[in-house]
Design a protein around this motif. Structure first.
Motif, PDB file in Angstrom:
ATOM      1  N   LEU A  48      26.941 -23.538  11.197  1.00 53.96           N
ATOM      2  CA  LEU A  48      26.459 -24.208  12.404  1.00 53.96           C
ATOM      3  C   LEU A  48      27.593 -24.285  13.414  1.00 53.96           C
ATOM      4  O   LEU A  48      28.642 -24.864  13.127  1.00 53.96           O
ATOM      5  N   ASN A  49      27.413 -23.668  14.581  1.00 52.79           N
ATOM      6  CA  ASN A  49      28.401 -23.767  15.649  1.00 52.79           C
ATOM      7  C   ASN A  49      27.991 -24.892  16.589  1.00 52.79           C
ATOM      8  O   ASN A  49      26.831 -24.942  17.038  1.00 52.79           O
ATOM      9  N   LEU A  50      28.949 -25.786  16.886  1.00 53.54           N
ATOM     10  CA  LEU A  50      28.698 -26.914  17.778  1.00 53.54           C
ATOM     11  C   LEU A  50      29.843 -27.072  18.760  1.00 53.54           C
ATOM     12  O   LEU A  50      31.012 -26.909  18.397  1.00 53.54           O
ATOM     13  N   GLU A  65      37.432 -29.337   5.133  1.00 57.74           N
ATOM     14  CA  GLU A  65      37.633 -27.912   4.889  1.00 57.74           C
ATOM     15  C   GLU A  65      36.469 -27.072   5.419  1.00 57.74           C
ATOM     16  O   GLU A  65      36.649 -25.903   5.774  1.00 57.74           O
ATOM     17  N   SER A  66      35.279 -27.655   5.482  1.00 60.41           N
ATOM     18  CA  SER A  66      34.097 -26.912   5.927  1.00 60.41           C
ATOM     19  C   SER A  66      33.984 -26.820   7.453  1.00 60.41           C
ATOM     20  O   SER A  66      33.056 -26.202   7.966  1.00 60.41           O
ATOM     21  N   SER A  80      32.812 -24.376  13.911  1.00 54.89           N
ATOM     22  CA  SER A  80      31.832 -23.826  12.979  1.00 54.89           C
ATOM     23  C   SER A  80      31.857 -24.699  11.738  1.00 54.89           C
ATOM     24  O   SER A  80      32.920 -24.898  11.148  1.00 54.89           O
ATOM     25  N   ILE A  81      30.701 -25.208  11.377  1.00 53.92           N
ATOM     26  CA  ILE A  81      30.583 -26.061  10.200  1.00 53.92           C
ATOM     27  C   ILE A  81      29.826 -25.271   9.137  1.00 53.92           C
ATOM     28  O   ILE A  81      28.711 -24.802   9.381  1.00 53.92           O
ATOM     29  N   THR A  82      30.428 -25.107   7.983  1.00 55.21           N
ATOM     30  CA  THR A  82      29.745 -24.467   6.869  1.00 55.21           C
ATOM     31  C   THR A  82      28.933 -25.538   6.158  1.00 55.21           C
ATOM     32  O   THR A  82      29.471 -26.554   5.721  1.00 55.21           O
ATOM     33  N   SER A  86      29.283 -30.281   1.318  1.00 54.90           N
ATOM     34  CA  SER A  86      30.501 -31.092   1.303  1.00 54.90           C
ATOM     35  C   SER A  86      30.491 -32.202   2.358  1.00 54.90           C
ATOM     36  O   SER A  86      31.235 -33.164   2.243  1.00 54.90           O
ATOM     37  N   LEU A  87      29.652 -32.061   3.376  1.00 57.97           N
ATOM     38  CA  LEU A  87      29.535 -33.088   4.413  1.00 57.97           C
ATOM     39  C   LEU A  87      28.186 -33.794   4.302  1.00 57.97           C
ATOM     40  O   LEU A  87      27.156 -33.126   4.135  1.00 57.97           O
TER      41      LEU A  87
END
Length: 119
Positions: A48-50, A65-66, A80-82, A86-87
């Motif tokens: 996810l790009n924000l 880390e994500s 960019s959020i992977t 983890s979140l």
């Protein structure tokens, strides 16, 4: 999770879903300005790009880390959020809120007012 993210983004005032690059990625815009881009490749985590304030972006990258500099975007202003579990979902939604707010605030006042009147 992808559907939750898209659904959450589309609840924002004036948000629209677009596919300017083909079937993927999904681009979410307000007044033709991108605030979220959702990439999904078979067998891989969702990315996810924000848009993000540069100082906050750097802090998020240090804490998680994500969270990385924006994939195919201006690395200073985009993260960019992977989406790998983890979140917490609420943290992701908070980042979406921040991205939307940053883009919305930059719109001309008349346009912001007309979007606010839609709901």
């Amino acid at each position: 999770m992808k559907n939750n993210i898209i659904e959450y983004c589309l609840k924002k005032q004036g948000a629209t879903e677009d596919y300017p690059f083909g079937f993927t990625p999904v681009v979410i815009k307000v007044a033709d300005k991108m605030f979220a881009i959702i990439f999904e490749e078979k067998g891989k985590d969702i990315r996810l790009n924000l848009k993000c304030d540069p100082v906050i972006a750097e802090n998020l990258r240090e804490q998680h880390e994500s969270v990385r500099p924006g994939y195919h975007m201006n690395k200073k202003h985009w993260n960019s959020i992977t989406i790998d579990g983890s979140l917490p979902e609420q943290d992701i939604f908070d980042m979406i809120d921040h991205s939307y707010d940053m883009v919305f605030k930059k719109l001309p006042k008349r346009l912001r007012e007309s979007i606010a009147e839609m709901n």
